[in-house]
Design an enzyme around this catalytic site. Structure first.
Site, PDB file in Angstrom:
ATOM      1  N   GLY A 277     -26.832 -13.320  15.250  1.00 61.53           N
ATOM      2  CA  GLY A 277     -25.409 -13.269  14.974  1.00 61.53           C
ATOM      3  C   GLY A 277     -24.602 -13.873  16.093  1.00 61.53           C
ATOM      4  O   GLY A 277     -25.149 -14.505  17.014  1.00 61.53           O
TER       5      GLY A 277
ATOM      6  N   ASP B 219     -22.638 -11.164  -2.711  1.00 59.75           N
ATOM      7  CA  ASP B 219     -22.471 -12.534  -3.197  1.00 59.75           C
ATOM      8  C   ASP B 219     -23.809 -13.218  -3.479  1.00 59.75           C
ATOM      9  O   ASP B 219     -23.856 -14.165  -4.266  1.00 59.75           O
ATOM     10  CB  ASP B 219     -21.629 -13.355  -2.215  1.00 59.75           C
ATOM     11  CG  ASP B 219     -20.133 -13.067  -2.377  1.00 59.75           C
ATOM     12  OD1 ASP B 219     -19.683 -12.894  -3.523  1.00 59.75           O
ATOM     13  OD2 ASP B 219     -19.429 -13.015  -1.354  1.00 59.75           O
TER      14      ASP B 219
ATOM     15  N   CYS C 271     -11.270  -6.775   1.958  1.00 62.84           N
ATOM     16  CA  CYS C 271     -11.052  -8.004   1.199  1.00 62.84           C
ATOM     17  C   CYS C 271      -9.579  -8.234   0.899  1.00 62.84           C
ATOM     18  O   CYS C 271      -9.194  -9.331   0.491  1.00 62.84           O
ATOM     19  CB  CYS C 271     -11.865  -7.990  -0.100  1.00 62.84           C
ATOM     20  SG  CYS C 271     -13.623  -8.284   0.188  1.00 62.84           S
TER      21      CYS C 271
ATOM     22  N   ASP D 180     -19.390 -17.431  -5.965  1.00 63.50           N
ATOM     23  CA  ASP D 180     -19.645 -16.431  -4.938  1.00 63.50           C
ATOM     24  C   ASP D 180     -20.371 -16.994  -3.728  1.00 63.50           C
ATOM     25  O   ASP D 180     -20.162 -16.555  -2.605  1.00 63.50           O
ATOM     26  CB  ASP D 180     -20.494 -15.296  -5.533  1.00 63.50           C
ATOM     27  CG  ASP D 180     -19.803 -14.659  -6.706  1.00 63.50           C
ATOM     28  OD1 ASP D 180     -18.807 -13.963  -6.488  1.00 63.50           O
ATOM     29  OD2 ASP D 180     -20.242 -14.897  -7.847  1.00 63.50           O
TER      30      ASP D 180
HETATM   31 CO    CO Z   1     -18.148 -12.898  -4.769  1.00 58.17          CO
HETATM   32 CO    CO Z   2     -17.383 -13.288  -1.125  1.00 49.68          CO
END
Ligand code: CO
Ligand code: CO
Length: 353
Positions: A140, A92, A19, A52
């Site tokens: 995917g 999320d 991230c 989120d």
């Molecule tokens: Co989040």
């Molecule tokens: Co996120």
């Protein structure tokens, strides 16, 4: 091809990891403002509140939770990368109070550099984690890329009246965090060969732990007004999104915040990902630190997490039963501060109450 007799170190193929590879917090905010406004009344949560996940109402008692998250390798072992990326993407959905139902893989793979078995291991790590979450990865899309990229698009469900968005925190709420901070600093130390304390194993354990149990308890305990997860923007960045969307302020008691010991040591040695420094710069306009909070301590609160914990704003009378319910299922929640009416949209960090 990488020499197969050497263990593959995926992080050496990534310029930025996990991230921490995210665009900085201010980057998208201005761009999103210039796009057409969302007018579909069934969009219960869209892009206006930096939440989120999006929430789309299908009927009076059913809504979809929609989210995607993907990044370059944060850890060396392919199956760990798959597991961490999957746990991070699933988070999320939990951070909205939702229940995941299915996921799709998003893959970029440098097939000239790595054997296909490496991708197989990434996919297996993710499939095992999805299985633990009670869902399957049902499809995917894969492209060639210079660095490995992996993540999921996840679909979940939720009752439209029970969405735990980030815009309803109220003055007096206590703030509860469910994982320790410092994951960005420790993974950066490991990538650079500077993990002298051998903390990466613990960090991988934390990052690959699903927020499922915490999400279920926050969704069913009552008294939870706002919920998010702590990922690339760090604790203070995601708290900023919460206080900005809710038009309230927050106090963080630094000494209460759970922080991994190795991260405290490494940040003193000058180790922190670029994303953490970018968060710290962005958050300067939104945060006032007490004089005795050092720059290193500020960086720990801004550290870009991958697959960090849930952060909840909870009515004070609900906090004790909620913490007990979490503990009974093996999750340690910690009260790290509270929501205040003022200063609006700002965060105050002090040493302790
Ligand atoms: Co989040
Ligand atoms: Co996120």
């Amino acid at each position: 091809m990488t020499d197969v007799s050497e263990p593959i170190r995926l992080t050496q193929l990534a310029k930025r990891a996990g991230c921490a590879a995210k665009q900085p917090p201010g980057y998208l905010l201005s761009l999103l403002g210039s796009l057409p406004k969302i007018t579909d009344p069934n969009v219960l949560v869209g892009n206006a509140t930096a939440d989120d996940a999006a929430v789309y109402k299908l009927s009076d008692d059913l809504a979809l939770v929609l989210t995607t998250d993907f990044f370059t390798p944060i850890v060396d072992r392919p199956s760990d990368f798959g597991a961490v990326a999957a746990a991070n993407a699933l988070s999320d959905v939990y951070a909205m109070g939702g229940k995941p139902i299915a996921a799709l893989s998003i893959v970029g793979f440098p097939d000239a550099l790595l054997p296909p078995a490496v991708l197989g291991e990434i996919l297996r790590g993710a499939a095992d984690k999805a299985n633990e979450a009670g869902i399957a990865i049902v499809g995917g899309h894969t492209i060639k890329s210079e660095e490995p990229i992996f993540g999921l698009a996840v679909v979940g469900t939720i009752h439209p009246d029970r969405v735990l968005a980030n815009d309803k925190a109220r003055p007096g709420d206590v703030l509860i965090l469910t994982k320790s901070l410092g994951l960005g600093i420790i993974t950066t130390a490991a990538k650079n060969g500077e993990d002298k304390l051998g903390a990466i194993g613990e960090a991988i354990g934390i990052m690959s732990t699903l927020n499922r149990v915490a999400g279920e308890e926050f969704a069913q305990c009552g008294g939870v007004h706002a919920l998010t997860d702590v990922t690339g923007f760090g604790l203070l960045g995601h708290l900023r999104n919460m206080v900005a969307a809710s038009n309230v302020g927050a106090i963080v008691d630094f000494d209460r915040v759970p922080i991994l010991a190795a991260a405290r040591e490494y940040v003193h040695a000058g180790v922190a990902p670029g994303g953490t420094h970018a968060n710290h710069r962005f958050l300067a306009d939104w945060t006032s630190y007490a004089d005795d909070i050092t720059k290193h301590e500020q960086l720990l609160l801004c550290d870009a997490q991958t697959s960090g914990g849930l952060l909840a704003a909870v009515a004070p009378e609900a906090a004790t039963p909620l913490l007990a319910a979490l503990q009974a299922r093996g999750v340690t929640g910690t009260i790290i501060g509270r929501i205040e009416a003022t200063p609006q949209q700002k965060i105050v960090v002090r040493r302790n109450a």
